[in-house]
Design a protein around this motif. Sequence first.
Motif, mmCIF file in Angstrom:
data_model
loop_
_atom_site.group_PDB
_atom_site.id
_atom_site.type_symbol
_atom_site.label_atom_id
_atom_site.label_comp_id
_atom_site.label_asym_id
_atom_site.label_seq_id
_atom_site.Cartn_x
_atom_site.Cartn_y
_atom_site.Cartn_z
ATOM 1 N N ALA A 101 0.834 -1.211 0.000
ATOM 2 C CA ALA A 101 0.000 0.000 0.000
ATOM 3 C C ALA A 101 0.866 1.258 0.000
ATOM 4 N N PRO A 102 0.261 2.407 -0.320
ATOM 5 C CA PRO A 102 0.999 3.668 -0.153
ATOM 6 C C PRO A 102 1.325 3.823 1.330
ATOM 7 N N ALA A 103 2.512 4.337 1.611
ATOM 8 C CA ALA A 103 2.970 4.372 3.004
ATOM 9 C C ALA A 103 2.179 5.339 3.866
ATOM 10 N N SER A 104 1.880 4.901 5.098
ATOM 11 C CA SER A 104 1.341 5.799 6.108
ATOM 12 C C SER A 104 1.864 5.318 7.452
ATOM 13 N N GLY A 105 1.827 6.206 8.428
ATOM 14 C CA GLY A 105 2.344 5.824 9.735
ATOM 15 C C GLY A 105 2.302 6.976 10.708
ATOM 16 N N ILE A 106 3.175 6.919 11.689
ATOM 17 C CA ILE A 106 3.142 7.860 12.814
ATOM 18 C C ILE A 106 4.499 8.555 12.967
ATOM 19 N N ILE A 107 4.423 9.837 13.300
ATOM 20 C CA ILE A 107 5.645 10.591 13.591
ATOM 21 C C ILE A 107 6.029 10.275 15.038
ATOM 22 N N ILE A 108 7.242 9.845 15.245
ATOM 23 C CA ILE A 108 7.707 9.531 16.594
ATOM 24 C C ILE A 108 8.323 10.767 17.245
ATOM 25 N N GLU A 109 9.204 11.395 16.530
ATOM 26 C CA GLU A 109 9.732 12.663 17.023
ATOM 27 C C GLU A 109 10.298 13.460 15.861
ATOM 28 N N SER A 110 10.481 14.750 16.087
ATOM 29 C CA SER A 110 11.019 15.577 15.008
ATOM 30 C C SER A 110 11.864 16.694 15.589
ATOM 31 N N ILE A 121 7.420 5.872 12.109
ATOM 32 C CA ILE A 121 7.261 4.419 12.031
ATOM 33 C C ILE A 121 6.193 4.155 10.988
ATOM 34 N N VAL A 122 6.579 3.421 9.976
ATOM 35 C CA VAL A 122 5.638 3.064 8.920
ATOM 36 C C VAL A 122 4.683 2.025 9.485
ATOM 37 N N GLN A 123 3.391 2.251 9.326
ATOM 38 C CA GLN A 123 2.423 1.272 9.818
ATOM 39 C C GLN A 123 1.823 0.454 8.691
ATOM 40 N N ARG A 124 1.677 1.122 7.548
ATOM 41 C CA ARG A 124 1.071 0.435 6.410
ATOM 42 C C ARG A 124 1.845 0.865 5.177
ATOM 43 N N GLY A 125 2.038 -0.064 4.263
ATOM 44 C CA GLY A 125 2.747 0.270 3.032
ATOM 45 C C GLY A 125 4.249 0.293 3.231
ATOM 46 N N GLN A 182 21.272 3.437 13.321
ATOM 47 C CA GLN A 182 22.726 3.294 13.286
ATOM 48 C C GLN A 182 23.323 4.313 12.318
ATOM 49 N N GLY A 183 22.470 5.142 11.756
ATOM 50 C CA GLY A 183 22.939 6.140 10.809
ATOM 51 C C GLY A 183 23.103 5.589 9.399
ATOM 52 N N ASN A 184 22.679 4.329 9.194
ATOM 53 C CA ASN A 184 22.782 3.748 7.851
ATOM 54 C C ASN A 184 21.703 4.316 6.938
ATOM 55 N N ASN A 185 22.079 4.481 5.674
ATOM 56 C CA ASN A 185 21.116 4.888 4.670
ATOM 57 C C ASN A 185 20.118 3.771 4.441
ATOM 58 N N VAL A 186 18.856 4.118 4.361
ATOM 59 C CA VAL A 186 17.808 3.132 4.121
ATOM 60 C C VAL A 186 17.062 3.554 2.863
ATOM 61 N N LYS A 187 16.831 2.605 1.977
ATOM 62 C CA LYS A 187 16.142 2.952 0.725
ATOM 63 C C LYS A 187 14.645 2.767 0.824
ATOM 64 N N GLU A 188 14.247 1.749 1.594
ATOM 65 C CA GLU A 188 12.815 1.564 1.777
ATOM 66 C C GLU A 188 12.505 1.063 3.176
ATOM 67 N N ALA A 189 11.367 1.503 3.671
ATOM 68 C CA ALA A 189 10.964 1.147 5.031
ATOM 69 C C ALA A 189 9.610 0.457 4.994
ATOM 70 N N PRO A 190 9.585 -0.864 5.139
ATOM 71 C CA PRO A 190 8.310 -1.605 5.196
ATOM 72 C C PRO A 190 7.616 -1.411 6.551
ATOM 73 N N PRO A 191 6.425 -1.990 6.735
ATOM 74 C CA PRO A 191 5.681 -1.787 7.985
ATOM 75 C C PRO A 191 6.490 -2.091 9.253
ATOM 76 N N SER A 192 6.244 -1.286 10.271
ATOM 77 C CA SER A 192 6.884 -1.378 11.589
ATOM 78 C C SER A 192 8.342 -0.927 11.596
ATOM 79 N N THR A 193 8.810 -0.373 10.495
ATOM 80 C CA THR A 193 10.200 0.077 10.454
ATOM 81 C C THR A 193 10.298 1.538 10.867
#
Length: 380
Positions: A262-271, A284-288, A312-323
């Motif tokens: 699905a298109p990504a949606s989720g929650i802002i943890i902090e900013s 945190i991605v919850q869906r998509g 860990q400061g690693n580059n991430v290209k995609e974040a699936p659910p719960s990431t």
Amino acid sequence: KPPIIVRDFAPALGLKPFKLISELMAMGVFASMNQTVEETVAVKVAEKFGFLLEIKHRGDAAAQQAKLAEKAKKKKDPNVDDPKDLVPRPPVVCILGHVDHGKTSLLDAIRKANVVAGEFGGITQHIGAYQVTRGERKITFLDTPGHAAFNKMRERGASVTDIAVLVIAADDGFMPQTDEALQHVQNAKVALIVAINKIDAKGANIDQIKGQMQQRGIASEDWGGETITVPVSAIKGDGIDDLLEMLALQADVLELKANPKAPASGIIIESQIDTGRGPLATVIVQRGTLRIGDAIVCGQHWAKVRAMFDDQGNNVKEAPPSTPVRVIGWSGAPDSGAEFKSSKNAREAENIAEEEEDRLRKLAAAQAAAPKESSIESLF
Ligand code: GDP
Ligand code: MG
């Protein structure tokens, strides 16, 4: 199929029935008043008399309608997941408990256990959440000052946590904030696991804690209750592995699933706003699945995801659910606990964010005006 009968067909063509019968005869078709005319023949006769005969089959129409309805149903509502797209996702865990009972130490111990277990990571970054890997599985931990984040999210009705770990110091027992946290967990209908911490400390009394749990209706499993209870020492590292094991088990029981397509949606943890990189937000991605280049909106802020990093400061290209990932590319710092959603593109995201900003501005103006009115009213 409804039949085309000579008696009804003739007047429809403006003919006397006998005229139609003789016409048919001329075509080599023999039909009497109450007989049926074949469709192809009927079309031909009609044509001869200057009519275009369109045949609509009622039965077919109904079937077609049903087919269309079926199709429409299948054509996914973008907000509803097809069960076959749902796949298991890691649990999102938060740690709650009275001050000084060892929440921070426990989060550190879990993170450390993960580093020992494998992947050589970079420098730990506190981004508000992290994920540990245990064999094949992952567990996501919220690493924000417990109560504040949890409460904020609850206030908004958004729930990001699946399992709450209630930390209770074995040498101190239930304290006001322990009870308060327990209340929150129970209200939020989040799964509960108790970690009895500081079992190494002088005066530690595990049974006393279990007795207090029983008094509160959350008896430990080994006391005939249902609450998974794990004695740990965050400082010495004892029981950390058991705790992770229990979390993984609990996640299995909860059968947590999400649709990564699905298109990504989720929650802002902090900013926060970083002088170099601009506004940053851990989500945190919850869906998509969230990907670089995606356009997302959260309230009056939006982002075209420029880069994502893990804890860990690693580059991430995609974040699936719960990431949990830290996202760069925001127009401003979105509120923690708020929900973000995907947009078609950056322009749409910007428009939605601007509309929201506008709405909030008007609301604020209206609120600023309101007290004046009431004060005038109070004069009368
Ligand atoms: P928090 O306020 O819940 O985040 O608690 P902290 O993690 O900051 O810990 C509070 C104090 O308890 C610190 O001095 C820790 O060193 C100590 N502490 C935490 N866990 C343990 C433990 O397992 N055993 C002992 N003896 N002390 C601990
Ligand atoms: Mg702390």
